[in-house]
Design a protein around this motif. Structure first.
Motif, PDB file in Angstrom:
ATOM      1  N   PHE A 273      -3.622  -3.151 -15.402  1.00  0.00           N
ATOM      2  CA  PHE A 273      -1.987  -3.133 -15.171  1.00  0.00           C
ATOM      3  C   PHE A 273      -1.752  -2.424 -14.013  1.00  0.00           C
ATOM      4  O   PHE A 273      -0.817  -2.748 -13.417  1.00  0.00           O
ATOM      5  CB  PHE A 273      -1.668  -2.353 -16.811  1.00  0.00           C
ATOM      6  N   LYS A 274      -2.355  -1.158 -13.924  1.00  0.00           N
ATOM      7  CA  LYS A 274      -1.924  -0.137 -12.785  1.00  0.00           C
ATOM      8  C   LYS A 274      -2.126  -0.989 -11.382  1.00  0.00           C
ATOM      9  O   LYS A 274      -1.385  -0.675 -10.590  1.00  0.00           O
ATOM     10  CB  LYS A 274      -2.599   1.115 -12.680  1.00  0.00           C
ATOM     11  N   LEU A 275      -3.143  -1.641 -11.318  1.00  0.00           N
ATOM     12  CA  LEU A 275      -3.614  -2.073  -9.854  1.00  0.00           C
ATOM     13  C   LEU A 275      -2.897  -3.363  -9.284  1.00  0.00           C
ATOM     14  O   LEU A 275      -3.185  -3.637  -8.297  1.00  0.00           O
ATOM     15  CB  LEU A 275      -5.076  -2.429  -9.832  1.00  0.00           C
ATOM     16  N   GLU A 276      -2.042  -4.121 -10.253  1.00  0.00           N
ATOM     17  CA  GLU A 276      -1.378  -5.323  -9.944  1.00  0.00           C
ATOM     18  C   GLU A 276      -0.415  -5.143  -9.027  1.00  0.00           C
ATOM     19  O   GLU A 276      -0.280  -5.810  -7.975  1.00  0.00           O
ATOM     20  CB  GLU A 276      -0.750  -5.686 -11.127  1.00  0.00           C
ATOM     21  N   VAL A 277      -0.007  -3.607  -8.738  1.00  0.00           N
ATOM     22  CA  VAL A 277       1.149  -3.460  -7.557  1.00  0.00           C
ATOM     23  C   VAL A 277       0.460  -2.583  -6.506  1.00  0.00           C
ATOM     24  O   VAL A 277       1.293  -2.046  -5.666  1.00  0.00           O
ATOM     25  CB  VAL A 277       2.364  -2.787  -8.353  1.00  0.00           C
ATOM     26  N   MET A 278      -0.861  -2.404  -6.438  1.00  0.00           N
ATOM     27  CA  MET A 278      -1.461  -1.623  -5.648  1.00  0.00           C
ATOM     28  C   MET A 278      -2.170  -2.692  -4.379  1.00  0.00           C
ATOM     29  O   MET A 278      -1.979  -3.746  -4.568  1.00  0.00           O
ATOM     30  CB  MET A 278      -2.587  -0.789  -6.323  1.00  0.00           C
ATOM     31  N   MET A 279      -2.422  -2.013  -3.168  1.00  0.00           N
ATOM     32  CA  MET A 279      -3.118  -2.780  -2.455  1.00  0.00           C
ATOM     33  C   MET A 279      -4.318  -3.462  -3.004  1.00  0.00           C
ATOM     34  O   MET A 279      -4.847  -4.742  -2.461  1.00  0.00           O
ATOM     35  CB  MET A 279      -3.406  -2.011  -1.103  1.00  0.00           C
ATOM     36  N   ALA A 280      -5.174  -2.804  -3.602  1.00  0.00           N
ATOM     37  CA  ALA A 280      -6.424  -3.694  -4.166  1.00  0.00           C
ATOM     38  C   ALA A 280      -6.217  -4.520  -5.341  1.00  0.00           C
ATOM     39  O   ALA A 280      -7.271  -5.305  -5.165  1.00  0.00           O
ATOM     40  CB  ALA A 280      -7.085  -2.126  -4.736  1.00  0.00           C
ATOM     41  N   LYS A 281      -5.163  -4.442  -5.912  1.00  0.00           N
ATOM     42  CA  LYS A 281      -4.564  -5.646  -6.608  1.00  0.00           C
ATOM     43  C   LYS A 281      -5.415  -5.771  -8.065  1.00  0.00           C
ATOM     44  O   LYS A 281      -4.987  -6.064  -9.015  1.00  0.00           O
ATOM     45  CB  LYS A 281      -4.600  -6.961  -5.897  1.00  0.00           C
ATOM     46  N   LYS A 282      -6.894  -5.819  -7.981  1.00  0.00           N
ATOM     47  CA  LYS A 282      -7.635  -5.908  -9.316  1.00  0.00           C
ATOM     48  C   LYS A 282      -8.681  -5.034  -9.219  1.00  0.00           C
ATOM     49  O   LYS A 282      -9.204  -4.569  -8.066  1.00  0.00           O
ATOM     50  CB  LYS A 282      -8.378  -7.312  -9.136  1.00  0.00           C
ATOM     51  N   PRO A 283      -9.138  -4.688 -10.523  1.00  0.00           N
ATOM     52  CA  PRO A 283     -10.181  -3.434 -10.541  1.00  0.00           C
ATOM     53  C   PRO A 283     -11.403  -4.014 -10.021  1.00  0.00           C
ATOM     54  O   PRO A 283     -12.318  -3.155  -9.571  1.00  0.00           O
ATOM     55  CB  PRO A 283     -10.364  -3.468 -12.465  1.00  0.00           C
ATOM     56  N   GLU A 284     -11.711  -5.547 -10.165  1.00  0.00           N
ATOM     57  CA  GLU A 284     -13.191  -5.698  -9.444  1.00  0.00           C
ATOM     58  C   GLU A 284     -13.013  -5.596  -8.126  1.00  0.00           C
ATOM     59  O   GLU A 284     -14.089  -5.422  -7.572  1.00  0.00           O
ATOM     60  CB  GLU A 284     -13.340  -7.427  -9.852  1.00  0.00           C
ATOM     61  N   ASN A 285     -12.084  -5.569  -7.457  1.00  0.00           N
ATOM     62  CA  ASN A 285     -11.980  -5.310  -5.870  1.00  0.00           C
ATOM     63  C   ASN A 285     -12.291  -3.809  -5.724  1.00  0.00           C
ATOM     64  O   ASN A 285     -13.012  -3.259  -4.800  1.00  0.00           O
ATOM     65  CB  ASN A 285     -10.329  -5.505  -5.434  1.00  0.00           C
ATOM     66  N   VAL A 286     -11.801  -2.813  -6.609  1.00  0.00           N
ATOM     67  CA  VAL A 286     -12.007  -1.537  -6.531  1.00  0.00           C
ATOM     68  C   VAL A 286     -13.650  -1.201  -6.786  1.00  0.00           C
ATOM     69  O   VAL A 286     -13.925  -0.536  -5.761  1.00  0.00           O
ATOM     70  CB  VAL A 286     -11.313  -0.713  -7.535  1.00  0.00           C
ATOM     71  N   ILE A 287     -14.156  -1.896  -7.855  1.00  0.00           N
ATOM     72  CA  ILE A 287     -15.397  -1.744  -8.184  1.00  0.00           C
ATOM     73  C   ILE A 287     -16.517  -1.903  -7.277  1.00  0.00           C
ATOM     74  O   ILE A 287     -17.410  -1.572  -6.801  1.00  0.00           O
ATOM     75  CB  ILE A 287     -15.615  -2.127  -9.553  1.00  0.00           C
ATOM     76  N   HIS A 288     -16.210  -3.248  -6.533  1.00  0.00           N
ATOM     77  CA  HIS A 288     -17.121  -3.643  -5.345  1.00  0.00           C
ATOM     78  C   HIS A 288     -16.748  -2.815  -4.278  1.00  0.00           C
ATOM     79  O   HIS A 288     -17.939  -2.349  -3.413  1.00  0.00           O
ATOM     80  CB  HIS A 288     -16.362  -5.136  -4.889  1.00  0.00           C
ATOM     81  N   PHE A 289     -15.658  -2.116  -3.894  1.00  0.00           N
ATOM     82  CA  PHE A 289     -15.378  -1.365  -2.758  1.00  0.00           C
ATOM     83  C   PHE A 289     -16.328  -0.151  -3.064  1.00  0.00           C
ATOM     84  O   PHE A 289     -16.999   0.291  -1.833  1.00  0.00           O
ATOM     85  CB  PHE A 289     -14.043  -1.052  -2.622  1.00  0.00           C
ATOM     86  N   GLU A 290     -16.234   0.435  -4.213  1.00  0.00           N
ATOM     87  CA  GLU A 290     -16.671   1.806  -4.530  1.00  0.00           C
ATOM     88  C   GLU A 290     -18.188   1.662  -4.544  1.00  0.00           C
ATOM     89  O   GLU A 290     -19.207   2.266  -3.785  1.00  0.00           O
ATOM     90  CB  GLU A 290     -16.515   2.253  -5.919  1.00  0.00           C
ATOM     91  N   ASN A 291     -18.787   0.443  -5.131  1.00  0.00           N
ATOM     92  CA  ASN A 291     -20.423   0.343  -5.219  1.00  0.00           C
ATOM     93  C   ASN A 291     -20.845   0.022  -3.979  1.00  0.00           C
ATOM     94  O   ASN A 291     -22.191   0.225  -3.557  1.00  0.00           O
ATOM     95  CB  ASN A 291     -20.847  -0.774  -6.330  1.00  0.00           C
ATOM     96  N   ASP A 292     -20.415  -0.946  -3.175  1.00  0.00           N
ATOM     97  CA  ASP A 292     -20.701  -1.323  -1.728  1.00  0.00           C
ATOM     98  C   ASP A 292     -20.712  -0.077  -0.663  1.00  0.00           C
ATOM     99  O   ASP A 292     -21.865   0.165  -0.271  1.00  0.00           O
ATOM    100  CB  ASP A 292     -19.737  -1.967  -1.028  1.00  0.00           C
ATOM    101  N   LEU A 293     -19.822   0.938  -0.933  1.00  0.00           N
ATOM    102  CA  LEU A 293     -19.829   2.114   0.027  1.00  0.00           C
ATOM    103  C   LEU A 293     -20.915   3.059  -0.505  1.00  0.00           C
ATOM    104  O   LEU A 293     -21.890   3.789   0.057  1.00  0.00           O
ATOM    105  CB  LEU A 293     -18.555   2.680  -0.173  1.00  0.00           C
ATOM    106  N   ARG A 294     -21.052   3.126  -1.953  1.00  0.00           N
ATOM    107  CA  ARG A 294     -22.212   3.965  -2.631  1.00  0.00           C
ATOM    108  C   ARG A 294     -23.490   3.449  -2.011  1.00  0.00           C
ATOM    109  O   ARG A 294     -24.185   4.618  -2.055  1.00  0.00           O
ATOM    110  CB  ARG A 294     -22.044   3.732  -4.196  1.00  0.00           C
TER     111      ARG A 294
END
Length: 674
Positions: A273-294
């Motif tokens: 719900f929250k990410l729909e209006v963010m730059m990231a748009k979807k949780p999976e985009n955030v999780i991929h970003f975090e884990n790739d950087l990790r």
């Protein structure tokens, strides 16, 4: 400290009122609510076939209140006022304001009129792009507050929102009110400089003199970084992480309520719900970003952990203690600091001799004035405490008045105990063509002066100062038509980028040498010390950034789940060990209880710190580093393209406009040694 501007006119708007009685706070809260309700009632009474952008959208978005600062002041005084009775009254007022805000954001009668404008193609087509964006955002806000739900679900959602708002207020007030303290002998505090003990409270315990050390930042951070006795660091770390136990229940309740809210709105998870209006748009985009950087950061962390383990083994051997081979949370800051001292001969105690509060403040003000084309003039106006200073801001090129900022820099009892920018009054254009000028404050907790020694800042403190003042400049330099878009009203995962970008000035030798002077001799900071300081910038970069990754992943774990029945203490402990790669220790702790971001608007959004860090590095290295950090045209471009628009443009568009291309992560990875 400040310079005098060539003023185009002598007009200086009056500052908001900061002095209130409990009765006045109650009366003002009622007035805020009644004046806003009158606007909503007027809009609701408009027949849908007579609704226009001017009579519907504008009143809601731009002129809800006669004085747009009144609500902000009440919310801010809750965090900074010296009188607990006033703080408590403001807390009660905030609960009422939140309840009214939820009520008004869920009025079906108002939404019907708003939707009739949004759904009228003829009206929308003839609006300017800015007006169309405003109408779209206002409709989106109502829709995301459940106005497209059935009446029974809408009522259920309203109750959820009201309860969440009350939980947040209680949670953050507990953090401000419940500081911890521990008692240590001088020997137990070995490694701390003499200045740490100046005017420090002592107590006699069984005939032994002990020093009082609190969990406030000016005590906590030096002990965790410099105390040689590991049991001392452990004790204070545990004291800090066992504060506010009642907050654990509050946040676990909030997690369930947020999940319920998401389900009512038709989403699987709160993060969705929250990410729909963010730059990231979807949780999976955030999780991929975090884990790739990790994964990338672990390459650095492997080497850093090996070095820290070797240092710890060496120290334990020197005092004939057995090293169990483990690294603990209270080791993290200490050994990173020790590596800086040994490898680069950089110690906080040496560095801070050159960063007295007066010189640092002058340096920050000069830097921002020159970069952004501004002039700051110290005012004789007063605020909520004698230590708070007030400053006027003028445009150095046009002589136009820009706004006011306030500086509240030292800790005191009951005060907000982190560092932040507090927006006090938004800037926008009123219907009659006059402007409302912005007011914002930097609120921080830097070390107080002691005896004949001024407030001395570590380089980390200086970086924090630059960062938070950057948010203040975002508030001041924003010049928008509508209050709705003012200042930091941007996507949550973009809001930190402008200030993170400005932290880079703290690492530029030419900048540091303009304001870093020894507080006793007034001699400039030696070039070799600056070189060593800059060279040590990336010490622990892997571990430091993994800590941020942990916070972001934890946030996703509790908010991107379809089962919100979570033992947060267990999850936090297990995930922290796994990601940061430091052990928690033998005692059960609950650091989530003071993780204010999770109850302060960053829920399902903490990843934004790392997300926007990538953008900030791209902006700095691709423009300022290439064109010159003192290049006034680049600074003006930054002010115009990034700060001035506020939320009137999408974050992606602003970055593209400033860079002249799509952003990427190359500069960030290179900046941390990858």
């Amino acid at each position: 400290m400040t310079t005098t501007a060539t003023k185009k006119s002598s007009y200086i708007p009056q500052l908001p009122k900061f002095s209130f009685t409990v009765g006045e706070i109650e009366a003002d809260t009622t007035k805020v609510i009644e004046s806003a309700r009158a606007i909503y009632d007027k809009v609701a009474a408009i027949p849908v076939n007579e609704a226009t952008f001017e009579n519907t959208i504008l009143p809601i978005a731009n002129e809800k209140f006669e004085d747009p600062s009144r609500e902000n002041i009440i919310r801010s005084l809750k965090e900074v006022h010296t009188d607990k009775n006033i703080r408590d009254a403001c807390t009660d007022a905030e609960i009422k304001l939140d309840k009214f805000s939820i009520e008004s954001s869920m009025r079906e009668d108002v939404y019907k009129v708003v939707f009739s404008v949004f759904n009228n193609k003829e009206i929308m087509d003839r609006l300017s792009p800015l007006d169309r964006r405003l109408a779209t955002k206002v409709e989106e806000d109502y829709r995301r507050n459940g106005l497209n739900l059935t009446a029974d679900k809408r009522e259920e959602l309203k109750k959820v929102k009201e309860e969440l708002a009350e939980l947040s207020t209680k949670f953050n007030r507990n953090i401000s009110e419940e500081d911890g303290e521990a008692l240590f002998t001088r020997e137990e505090l070995a490694g701390l400089p003499d200045s740490f003990f100046d005017e420090r409270e002592t107590r006699e315990v069984d005939g032994v003199t002990k020093y009082v050390v609190t969990t406030k930042y000016p005590d906590l951070y030096p002990v965790l970084k410099q105390a040689k006795v590991w049991k001392t660091r452990m004790a204070l770390k545990e004291k800090d992480e066992t504060r506010c136990k009642g907050n654990v229940g509050l946040i676990e309740k909030a997690i369930k309520l947020r999940h319920k809210q998401a389900q009512l709105m038709g989403y699987k998870t709160h993060a969705g719900f929250k990410l729909e209006v963010m730059m990231a748009k979807k949780p999976e985009n955030v999780i991929h970003f975090e884990n790739d950087l990790r994964n990338r950061l672990n390459v650095l962390a492997d080497r850093e952990l090996a070095e820290i383990a070797a240092l710890k083994a060496e120290e334990f051997n020197q005092v004939n203690e057995n090293f169990d081979g483990e690294l603990y949370m209270w080791d993290y800051a200490y050994y990173i600091n020790l590596i800086k001292e040994r490898r680069f001969n950089v110690s906080d105690d040496e560095v801070k001799q050159y960063f007295s509060m007066g010189n640092v403040t002058k340096g920050i003000l000069d830097t921002y004035q020159n970069m952004l084309g501004l002039k700051f003039v110290k005012s004789s106006e007063t605020a909520w405490h004698r230590d708070v200073t007030v400053h006027e801001v003028w445009d150095s090129a046009t002589g136009d008045f820009v706004g006011h900022f306030l500086m509240d820099l030292y800790p005191r009892e009951g005060k907000y105990n982190h560092a932040a920018c507090f927006p006090l009054r938004p800037g926008f254009e009123r219907a009659d063509g006059t402007r409302e000028y912005p007011v914002a404050a930097i609120v921080a907790n830097f070390p107080k002066p002691s005896g004949n020694t001024p407030s001395l800042l570590t380089h980390s403190d200086v970086t924090t100062y630059f960062h938070e003042f950057g948010h203040v400049m975002h508030e001041l330099c924003s010049k928008v038509k509508y209050e709705y878009f003012h200042g930091t009203s941007v996507e949550t995962d973009f809001v930190e980028a402008p200030s993170q970008m400005l932290e880079n000035w703290c690492w530029e030798p030419t900048v540091l040498q303009k304001f870093a002077f020894h507080y006793k001799t007034d001699k400039p900071i030696p070039s070799d010390l600056v070189e060593r300081l800059v060279a040590a910038r990336n010490v622990g970069a892997g571990l430091v950034n993994l800590r941020q990754i942990f916070f972001g992943l934890f946030d996703m774990e509790i908010h991107n789940t379809e089962n919100p029945d979570i033992d947060t203490t267990k999850l936090y402990s297990e995930l922290r060990e796994k990601v940061t790669r430091f052990k928690n220790g033998p005692k059960e702790v609950w650091p989530l209880a003071t993780f204010g971001h999770m109850m302060g608007g960053y829920d399902a959004g903490y990843y934004g710190y790392m997300w926007s860090e990538v953008f900030s590095a791209d902006m700095f290295y691709s423009r300022f580093k290439e064109e010159g950090i003192d290049n006034v045209e680049t600074g003006r471009s930054y002010r115009e393209e990034i700060l001035k628009p506020g939320g009137s443009r999408d974050g992606n568009d602003m970055i593209r406009n400033f860079l002249g291309r799509e952003p990427n992560n190359k500069a960030f990875l290179k900046s941390i040694g990858l």
